[in-house]
Design an enzyme around this catalytic site. Structure first.
Site, PDB file in Angstrom:
ATOM      1  N   HIS A 184      21.512  -0.430 -26.571  1.00  0.00           N
ATOM      2  CA  HIS A 184      22.179   0.466 -27.524  1.00  0.00           C
ATOM      3  C   HIS A 184      22.412  -0.255 -28.872  1.00  0.00           C
ATOM      4  O   HIS A 184      22.125   0.292 -29.940  1.00  0.00           O
ATOM      5  CB  HIS A 184      23.509   0.923 -26.912  1.00  0.00           C
ATOM      6  CG  HIS A 184      24.333   1.832 -27.766  1.00  0.00           C
ATOM      7  ND1 HIS A 184      24.615   3.132 -27.425  1.00  0.00           N
ATOM      8  CD2 HIS A 184      24.958   1.627 -28.959  1.00  0.00           C
ATOM      9  CE1 HIS A 184      25.365   3.688 -28.366  1.00  0.00           C
ATOM     10  NE2 HIS A 184      25.599   2.788 -29.310  1.00  0.00           N
ATOM     11  N   GLU A 185      22.897  -1.506 -28.804  1.00  0.00           N
ATOM     12  CA  GLU A 185      23.205  -2.241 -30.046  1.00  0.00           C
ATOM     13  C   GLU A 185      21.931  -2.673 -30.767  1.00  0.00           C
ATOM     14  O   GLU A 185      21.878  -2.666 -31.997  1.00  0.00           O
ATOM     15  CB  GLU A 185      24.092  -3.456 -29.766  1.00  0.00           C
ATOM     16  CG  GLU A 185      25.403  -3.170 -29.058  1.00  0.00           C
ATOM     17  CD  GLU A 185      26.243  -2.080 -29.690  1.00  0.00           C
ATOM     18  OE1 GLU A 185      26.054  -1.748 -30.883  1.00  0.00           O
ATOM     19  OE2 GLU A 185      27.099  -1.520 -28.982  1.00  0.00           O
ATOM     20  N   GLY A 215      31.005  -2.636 -27.487  1.00  0.00           N
ATOM     21  CA  GLY A 215      29.938  -3.234 -28.266  1.00  0.00           C
ATOM     22  C   GLY A 215      29.978  -2.723 -29.692  1.00  0.00           C
ATOM     23  O   GLY A 215      30.502  -1.631 -29.946  1.00  0.00           O
ATOM     24  N   CYS A 245      29.482   6.131 -28.455  1.00  0.00           N
ATOM     25  CA  CYS A 245      29.212   5.259 -29.599  1.00  0.00           C
ATOM     26  C   CYS A 245      30.418   5.299 -30.536  1.00  0.00           C
ATOM     27  O   CYS A 245      30.932   6.384 -30.821  1.00  0.00           O
ATOM     28  CB  CYS A 245      27.963   5.740 -30.334  1.00  0.00           C
ATOM     29  SG  CYS A 245      27.542   4.745 -31.778  1.00  0.00           S
ATOM     30  N   LEU A 246      30.837   4.137 -31.007  1.00  0.00           N
ATOM     31  CA  LEU A 246      31.986   4.091 -31.922  1.00  0.00           C
ATOM     32  C   LEU A 246      31.695   4.828 -33.223  1.00  0.00           C
ATOM     33  O   LEU A 246      32.611   5.240 -33.917  1.00  0.00           O
ATOM     34  CB  LEU A 246      32.381   2.636 -32.209  1.00  0.00           C
ATOM     35  CG  LEU A 246      32.971   1.868 -31.020  1.00  0.00           C
ATOM     36  CD1 LEU A 246      33.214   0.412 -31.395  1.00  0.00           C
ATOM     37  CD2 LEU A 246      34.270   2.504 -30.538  1.00  0.00           C
ATOM     38  N   GLN A 298      27.158  -0.689 -38.141  1.00  0.00           N
ATOM     39  CA  GLN A 298      28.277   0.231 -37.889  1.00  0.00           C
ATOM     40  C   GLN A 298      29.481  -0.081 -38.779  1.00  0.00           C
ATOM     41  O   GLN A 298      30.393   0.737 -38.900  1.00  0.00           O
ATOM     42  CB  GLN A 298      28.698   0.181 -36.417  1.00  0.00           C
ATOM     43  CG  GLN A 298      27.649   0.758 -35.477  1.00  0.00           C
ATOM     44  CD  GLN A 298      28.117   0.724 -34.038  1.00  0.00           C
ATOM     45  OE1 GLN A 298      27.961  -0.282 -33.352  1.00  0.00           O
ATOM     46  NE2 GLN A 298      28.705   1.822 -33.570  1.00  0.00           N
ATOM     47  N   HIS A 355      20.733   0.082 -32.806  1.00  0.00           N
ATOM     48  CA  HIS A 355      21.453   0.191 -34.085  1.00  0.00           C
ATOM     49  C   HIS A 355      20.797  -0.678 -35.164  1.00  0.00           C
ATOM     50  O   HIS A 355      20.713  -0.288 -36.326  1.00  0.00           O
ATOM     51  CB  HIS A 355      22.909  -0.258 -33.929  1.00  0.00           C
ATOM     52  CG  HIS A 355      23.857   0.824 -33.494  1.00  0.00           C
ATOM     53  ND1 HIS A 355      24.001   2.013 -34.173  1.00  0.00           N
ATOM     54  CD2 HIS A 355      24.743   0.882 -32.454  1.00  0.00           C
ATOM     55  CE1 HIS A 355      24.924   2.766 -33.556  1.00  0.00           C
ATOM     56  NE2 HIS A 355      25.376   2.102 -32.514  1.00  0.00           N
TER      57      HIS A 355
HETATM   58 ZN   LIG Z   1      26.733   2.789 -31.098  1.00  0.00          ZN
END
Ligand SMILES: [Zn+2]
Length: 185
Positions: free
Chosen positions: A134-135, A45, A92-93, A50, A138
């Site tokens: 989660h997204e 995701g 998380c990226l 991000q 963000h």
């Molecule tokens: Zn993340």
């Protein structure tokens, strides 16, 4: 085009993203770039902040870990209902190499616009439900470490500081450190 992923802590990850007025070619290009960036980093995701874009846009593809799923584009997503409890080990990226248990709803109902600007509704459970929460976090300036104790968060902050310094000194090493954990979001 693969975009650069912002590493936490960074001011843009704390900001609230703006709703999209119209899903046009510019937004579709953004969605394409986000999907490409997510796959390149081996994530499941990605949210626009991000990659330093302050728009309410996310992409999710949990298919490598969840049967029957595929790439989902969500513009202006809204969690309209959540139910039950699920503790999931999230990554998380934007916080490479870290993974911690986070409590989420087990099932969520989401409303959003698709790739063509058409409204749709989605009911999700398991990893997909986690990814949606989660997204969406963000987009509201929240990352998963905000759900942890301040002690844990500060330890992760120190490791990220070290990682950023390492990457600045040795940019070529950046590529595959991104998503070693199975559910990097
Ligand atoms: Zn993340």
């Amino acid at each position: 085009m693969v975009r650069e992923i912002v590493i936490w802590p960074d001011p843009i990850l704390k900001e609230v993203a703006h709703p999209v007025d119209r899903v046009d070619d510019g937004i579709r290009r953004l969605l394409d770039d986000m999907a490409e960036t997510m796959y390149a980093a081996d994530g499941v995701g990605l949210a626009a902040p991000q990659i330093a874009v302050k728009k309410r846009v996310i992409v999710i593809d949990t298919s490598p870990r969840q049967e029957g799923q595929t790439l989902i584009h969500l513009v202006n997503p809204e969690i309209v209902r959540g139910e039950g409890e699920l503790t999931y080990t999230e990554g998380c990226l934007s916080i490479p190499g870290e993974a911690e248990d986070v409590d989420r709803f087990a099932r969520v109902w989401v409303r959003a616009l698709d790739y063509h600007g058409k409204p749709f509704e989605l009911e999700a459970e398991g990893l997909l439900a986690v990814a949606l929460q989660h997204e969406t976090d963000h987009l509201n300036g929240t990352v998963f470490v905000d759900h942890l104790s301040s002690l844990k968060r500060e330890l992760i902050r120190k490791r990220m500081k070290k990682l950023k310094a390492q990457r600045a000194a040795e940019p070529a090493a950046e590529v595959k450190t991104a998503a070693r954990h199975e559910s990097a979001l």
